[in-house]
Scaffold this motif. Sequence first.
Motif, PDB file in Angstrom:
ATOM      1  N   HIS A 599       0.825  -1.205   0.000  1.00  0.00           N
ATOM      2  CA  HIS A 599       0.000   0.000   0.000  1.00  0.00           C
ATOM      3  C   HIS A 599       0.863   1.260   0.000  1.00  0.00           C
ATOM      4  O   HIS A 599       0.550   2.241  -0.692  1.00  0.00           O
ATOM      5  N   ILE A 600       1.958   1.222   0.776  1.00  0.00           N
ATOM      6  CA  ILE A 600       2.866   2.374   0.785  1.00  0.00           C
ATOM      7  C   ILE A 600       3.426   2.622  -0.609  1.00  0.00           C
ATOM      8  O   ILE A 600       3.495   3.762  -1.085  1.00  0.00           O
ATOM      9  N   MET A 601       3.819   1.557  -1.290  1.00  0.00           N
ATOM     10  CA  MET A 601       4.357   1.701  -2.638  1.00  0.00           C
ATOM     11  C   MET A 601       3.287   2.211  -3.600  1.00  0.00           C
ATOM     12  O   MET A 601       3.588   2.892  -4.582  1.00  0.00           O
ATOM     13  N   GLY A 602       2.013   1.909  -3.314  1.00  0.00           N
ATOM     14  CA  GLY A 602       0.948   2.466  -4.138  1.00  0.00           C
ATOM     15  C   GLY A 602       0.917   3.979  -4.064  1.00  0.00           C
ATOM     16  O   GLY A 602       0.763   4.663  -5.083  1.00  0.00           O
ATOM     17  N   PHE A 603       1.090   4.516  -2.825  1.00  0.00           N
ATOM     18  CA  PHE A 603       1.132   5.969  -2.684  1.00  0.00           C
ATOM     19  C   PHE A 603       2.395   6.557  -3.322  1.00  0.00           C
ATOM     20  O   PHE A 603       2.361   7.668  -3.860  1.00  0.00           O
ATOM     21  N   VAL A 604       3.499   5.820  -3.248  1.00  0.00           N
ATOM     22  CA  VAL A 604       4.723   6.289  -3.915  1.00  0.00           C
ATOM     23  C   VAL A 604       4.494   6.380  -5.423  1.00  0.00           C
ATOM     24  O   VAL A 604       4.917   7.334  -6.089  1.00  0.00           O
ATOM     25  N   LEU A 605       3.795   5.399  -5.990  1.00  0.00           N
ATOM     26  CA  LEU A 605       3.505   5.438  -7.422  1.00  0.00           C
ATOM     27  C   LEU A 605       2.556   6.583  -7.765  1.00  0.00           C
ATOM     28  O   LEU A 605       2.654   7.181  -8.838  1.00  0.00           O
ATOM     29  N   LEU A 606       1.629   6.906  -6.863  1.00  0.00           N
ATOM     30  CA  LEU A 606       0.776   8.070  -7.099  1.00  0.00           C
ATOM     31  C   LEU A 606       1.620   9.344  -7.116  1.00  0.00           C
ATOM     32  O   LEU A 606       1.358  10.272  -7.891  1.00  0.00           O
ATOM     33  N   GLY A 607       2.655   9.387  -6.274  1.00  0.00           N
ATOM     34  CA  GLY A 607       3.587  10.512  -6.339  1.00  0.00           C
ATOM     35  C   GLY A 607       4.321  10.556  -7.663  1.00  0.00           C
ATOM     36  O   GLY A 607       4.601  11.634  -8.208  1.00  0.00           O
ATOM     37  N   THR A 608       4.619   9.366  -8.195  1.00  0.00           N
ATOM     38  CA  THR A 608       5.258   9.310  -9.510  1.00  0.00           C
ATOM     39  C   THR A 608       4.335   9.860 -10.589  1.00  0.00           C
ATOM     40  O   THR A 608       4.784  10.505 -11.541  1.00  0.00           O
ATOM     41  N   VAL A 609       3.037   9.599 -10.445  1.00  0.00           N
ATOM     42  CA  VAL A 609       2.062  10.155 -11.396  1.00  0.00           C
ATOM     43  C   VAL A 609       2.141  11.680 -11.385  1.00  0.00           C
ATOM     44  O   VAL A 609       2.122  12.329 -12.440  1.00  0.00           O
ATOM     45  N   VAL A 610       2.257  12.265 -10.189  1.00  0.00           N
ATOM     46  CA  VAL A 610       2.390  13.726 -10.093  1.00  0.00           C
ATOM     47  C   VAL A 610       3.660  14.183 -10.808  1.00  0.00           C
ATOM     48  O   VAL A 610       3.666  15.187 -11.533  1.00  0.00           O
ATOM     49  N   LEU A 611       4.757  13.433 -10.611  1.00  0.00           N
ATOM     50  CA  LEU A 611       6.016  13.778 -11.291  1.00  0.00           C
ATOM     51  C   LEU A 611       5.854  13.717 -12.809  1.00  0.00           C
ATOM     52  O   LEU A 611       6.301  14.618 -13.530  1.00  0.00           O
ATOM     53  N   LEU A 612       5.185  12.669 -13.305  1.00  0.00           N
ATOM     54  CA  LEU A 612       5.005  12.530 -14.747  1.00  0.00           C
ATOM     55  C   LEU A 612       4.108  13.636 -15.309  1.00  0.00           C
ATOM     56  O   LEU A 612       4.262  14.023 -16.467  1.00  0.00           O
ATOM     57  N   LEU A 613       3.184  14.137 -14.506  1.00  0.00           N
ATOM     58  CA  LEU A 613       2.330  15.234 -14.971  1.00  0.00           C
ATOM     59  C   LEU A 613       3.140  16.487 -15.275  1.00  0.00           C
ATOM     60  O   LEU A 613       2.721  17.323 -16.080  1.00  0.00           O
ATOM     61  N   THR A 614       4.310  16.614 -14.640  1.00  0.00           N
ATOM     62  CA  THR A 614       5.148  17.790 -14.922  1.00  0.00           C
ATOM     63  C   THR A 614       5.768  17.726 -16.308  1.00  0.00           C
ATOM     64  O   THR A 614       6.249  18.749 -16.814  1.00  0.00           O
ATOM     65  N   PHE A 615       5.790  16.539 -16.933  1.00  0.00           N
ATOM     66  CA  PHE A 615       6.317  16.400 -18.289  1.00  0.00           C
ATOM     67  C   PHE A 615       5.243  16.655 -19.344  1.00  0.00           C
ATOM     68  O   PHE A 615       5.557  16.745 -20.529  1.00  0.00           O
ATOM     69  N   VAL A 616       3.981  16.722 -18.927  1.00  0.00           N
ATOM     70  CA  VAL A 616       2.868  16.865 -19.860  1.00  0.00           C
ATOM     71  C   VAL A 616       2.621  18.351 -20.117  1.00  0.00           C
ATOM     72  O   VAL A 616       2.654  19.159 -19.177  1.00  0.00           O
ATOM     73  N   PRO A 617       2.394  18.772 -21.372  1.00  0.00           N
ATOM     74  CA  PRO A 617       2.068  20.177 -21.643  1.00  0.00           C
ATOM     75  C   PRO A 617       0.913  20.647 -20.769  1.00  0.00           C
ATOM     76  O   PRO A 617      -0.030  19.895 -20.495  1.00  0.00           O
ATOM     77  N   SER A 618       0.962  21.904 -20.349  1.00  0.00           N
ATOM     78  CA  SER A 618       0.031  22.403 -19.335  1.00  0.00           C
ATOM     79  C   SER A 618      -1.430  22.240 -19.740  1.00  0.00           C
ATOM     80  O   SER A 618      -2.275  21.899 -18.902  1.00  0.00           O
TER      81      SER A 618
END
Length: 738
Positions: A599-618
């Motif tokens: 479950h902890i790693m699930g939240f870490v992956l959700l943080g990764t989703v936030v990181l990947l959103l920074t690569f997406v055009p606004s």
Amino acid sequence: MKRIFIYAAAALIGVWLVAASVTLWAQDPAGKAKAGEDVPFNVFNDLGGLSGLGGIGGGGGNEITLSAEFTVEKGDRNGKLSVHGVLAPNWHVYSVTQPDGGPIRTEIKLKDALAGQVELTGPFQPDQKPLIHDTGLFPVPSEEHYDKVTWTAPVRLAADFDPAQTSIQVDFKGQVCNDEVGCIDVKKPALPVQFAGYYEAATPTGEYRAEKSHATIRGQVEPQTAAPGDTVRLILTAEPDPNWHIYAYAQRDPEKSAKPTLIVLSDSGSLVVGTVTPSEPPTKEESGLPEEPYIYYYEQPVRWTIELRVPPDMKPGQYRVAGEIGYQTCTSTKCDLPTGAQFQSTITVAKEREAGQVPLAFTPSSYETAAQIAASQFDASPRLDLSQLSSTGGGAADSSFIIVLMMAFAAGFILNFMPCVLPVIGLKIMAFVQQSGASRGRVFMLNFWYTLGLMSVFIVLATLAVGFGLKWGAQFNNATFNIVLTSVVFAFALSFLGVWEIPLPGFATSGKISDLAQGEGATGAFFKGVLTTVLATPCGGPLLIPAVTWATSQPPLVTYTTFAFVGLGMGFPYLLIGAFPNLVAFLPKPGAWMDTFKHIMGFVLLGTVVLLLTFVPSHYVVPLVAFLMGLWAMLWWIGRVPLYEELPKQLRAWGEGAVFATLVGLISFGWLLSVMEGRFRETVEYELSLRSEATGGGVQPVVKSEGNELPWQPYSLGLLERAVAENKTVFIDFTAPT
């Protein structure tokens, strides 16, 4: 066990298909983007095979009118073949040098039936440079010709070929596009080539000077007559003007700011060609640029010699040699545009050698012609010349091949400790826990498959670098890639949090710990390695960037070897643990704590989703988040059907969920995206209007007040493209946002 792997593969493929289907959907559905606007993606405008339905498709219509002709040099068997294209208003055709990975390039080939009668001795070159710009749709720029264009290539005719009586045909394939209408494939499998007469040969003066260039090129062949078995020397001398310099010779254009001198033979006259040898070493100077730390040049005259060996069994007669030289002249503060010249001469072979020199005949050409021939010859060569490895490239320019491989290995090892890899480190920790009680052979094989998954991504990246010019991490500049990857990582996170179940290696099905024998399999370990590496590519390091940058400018064999060593370095810790499983003996045994860790790693992956959103055009962020909500609902619906249920029930759940997610995706990347794009444009226009008011309004030149005499103008993409198309020197003044 096989069913588990099938479900895992189906899950990943299903998520990818849903994400890919909505991102590939036309994001300008009405096809109403104005000419020159940067449309995010439009299948019907940019996937030419689809848009050709109902158009001229196989070639016909008036979007482009094609004709061809050839001329022959008087008293010789050499000539020029030209293909003319006249385009309808607002239509364009792509260049013959359009890089792979972009739109469909134009291809012109002689009919196979002409083999032995007519031979192309060089590539087709346009009479005008294409308009080059980044559409944002492809990883490479788009190269377009408007109005009219003529492609010309040198040809050689057989001795018994009568140009006035024998017909020539060429195959023409390409694509014409209109920003308002779409694209149409053009195929002319038998375009007739008309004979247009003879032309006078170039006078062999032995000297050439291009317009707007500050160097004189001289050339000759010696001896005057060669005997079978002799060596003929083709000599090219460059004499730069005072305070000017010319760059050193290179085998091909590394596509850096400094253009090296290129010397290539397009016709060797059946002689054996040696290497290009300079009369003296060049001056080496630091440039201050990380991608090109050193430049090599000559301020004094320099002579390049190519040795041509006459085969012992060559029959007496006259043999033509021809080639291209491309070069650029600069001072410490300014440079001429790169230019080029074609040179040719006739080598006489007789029974006895006769001393003397034969001057070369020069005709104007272009640097692009020399670069294209050099690239084709360089890529076709299977040899690995280690002596050339330090003459081109970037940060490892002065290192030996072995040192670069050591750097690549160390860089791959360091990648394991980069923050980009953190989200998936938990996957391996969990696998190590289970492996700590398994047999030594099984532990090693699982880590071997994991390392193989790592290296497979690096091999794919090497292929993209060799075939498409894609650089390290460049895939994160592609909106479609980022959307698909974000969706996959989000789906993994939801699986870890219990929304649905994907039989990930190392985790249980139905909420219970799997038996050790049914833990991680070879397929799961392989794809886990793939995911780890994909997420690692945005990260770099002091060793990785120089090594990879250097490798992408080298021959394919060197590029593949370097990338493989990066993958081997990244996988080294896992191979080491596989060989010595006791290294993870300190980890706790499998137990209930694994659910909490999951479950902890699930939240870490959700943080990764936030990181990947920074690569997406606004303007994509809100539609993507909306689509992720739809994907969440889809996976929740799928998760309501346990994996032990009958296959038809599972497929029905997948189908119903996919339909819902696709509808959400179409709305998100259709209507909602258009709304966000409109708001984005309004924001940009408002900001530009504020700046325009601050500078007096309009688009009149704004002269800076700090004693600068250059008439600066507000930046626009259209203004930049027009200036480049007109061969104007352009300076862009930019800064980081405050």
